[in-house]
Design a protein around this motif. Sequence first.
Motif, PDB file in Angstrom:
ATOM      1  N   SER A 298      32.040  39.228  33.008  1.00 52.41           N
ATOM      2  CA  SER A 298      33.206  39.565  33.816  1.00 52.41           C
ATOM      3  C   SER A 298      33.422  38.519  34.904  1.00 52.41           C
ATOM      4  CB  SER A 298      33.023  40.944  34.466  1.00 52.41           C
ATOM      5  OG  SER A 298      34.003  41.167  35.453  1.00 52.41           O
ATOM      6  N   THR A 299      34.535  37.805  34.815  1.00 48.85           N
ATOM      7  CA  THR A 299      34.867  36.814  35.849  1.00 48.85           C
ATOM      8  C   THR A 299      35.030  37.484  37.205  1.00 48.85           C
ATOM      9  OG1 THR A 299      35.944  35.362  34.245  1.00 48.85           O
ATOM     10  CG2 THR A 299      36.564  35.089  36.558  1.00 48.85           C
ATOM     11  N   ARG A 300      35.637  38.641  37.203  1.00 44.16           N
ATOM     12  CA  ARG A 300      35.865  39.355  38.463  1.00 44.16           C
ATOM     13  C   ARG A 300      34.547  39.737  39.131  1.00 44.16           C
ATOM     14  NH1 ARG A 300      39.323  45.023  39.031  1.00 44.16           N
ATOM     15  NH2 ARG A 300      38.980  45.329  41.264  1.00 44.16           N
ATOM     16  N   GLU A 301      33.607  40.289  38.368  1.00 41.39           N
ATOM     17  CA  GLU A 301      32.334  40.714  38.937  1.00 41.39           C
ATOM     18  C   GLU A 301      31.494  39.522  39.388  1.00 41.39           C
ATOM     19  OE1 GLU A 301      31.117  43.770  39.720  1.00 41.39           O
ATOM     20  OE2 GLU A 301      33.197  44.343  39.297  1.00 41.39           O
TER      21      GLU A 301
END
Length: 320
Positions: A298-301
């Motif tokens: 996950s790029t966001r995480e």
Amino acid sequence: MRNNNHKKLAAGIAGVVFVGCTMAMVHLWADGRHAIVKETTMPTQAVSSLETKPMPPNKDNLEPLEKDVRQFIEPKNPLYSIYVKNLDSGSALAVHNEKIRAASMIKLFIMAEAFRQAKEGRLNLAELRILTDADKVGGAGSLQSMPEGTRRTWRQLIEKMIDESDNTATNMVIERVGMAKVNQFIVNNGFRDTILQRKMMDLESIEAGRENYTTVSDLGILLEKIYRKQCVGTAEDEEMLDILLQQEDNDKIPSRLPNTAQVAHKTGELVGALHDGGVVLGGHHPYVVCIMSEHVGSTRETTKDIAVLSEKVYQFLDRI
């Protein structure tokens, strides 16, 4: 360094007191009581020598920070690689310092070689380069959407390469300074785990196994050299630091830091990899922090994780 005497007194302090030619080992309790543990007569000359001996520098201990960092990253799915160095004390730590796909972090080394050539008179940073359609590649950066015939100086192209992470500008700079020259700069400066093997967005080279690599420690040492004006030259290093301060991608290392913090940094991103590294100014100590990640789901995480790690480093160094 902040005053932590109240903590030390609570536990008791053993010390040495000189009275005339007598040395006494003393233990001091928090309520001010003291007791002489051992008393020894010394020659006056020896006492004088000990009294004038300079105290060793007070180095900070980064072990608690390393423990905190490891506890945070070990349960995570991505492999996080982290380098931190307090530029006041020289204390440093490295966690999982492994060779990782460099993504756009390699552009730091390209910038340094370009400024080296400029210092030697081999590259005129004010010279104009005309953009052609053949120059344009995808990914990050605005040059790919500009019309053919657009003119930019080499200085402007370097700025775009760093602050926008412009891939078109990067490839133009690589062509001008030479890939072999960039790698020679890397070798000459002792960066053992860094190599430039392809241009940006060169999918054919990637499929053939030619990738760009670096480590957090190589990045950290380069950034420290720039900060200390020991990379290319005083004027060149000052300009490189100023370019890094104009970074437009600020959702990782700077995002959870106070507004008073200034971050001269470069980011990088590939499928499955997110990186950020820079020099942080404006806190209790200037420091270098580089964080790279591989096997990102996950790029966001991962972006959030890097921001949290950056905050942990800032808060720790701001307390000492």
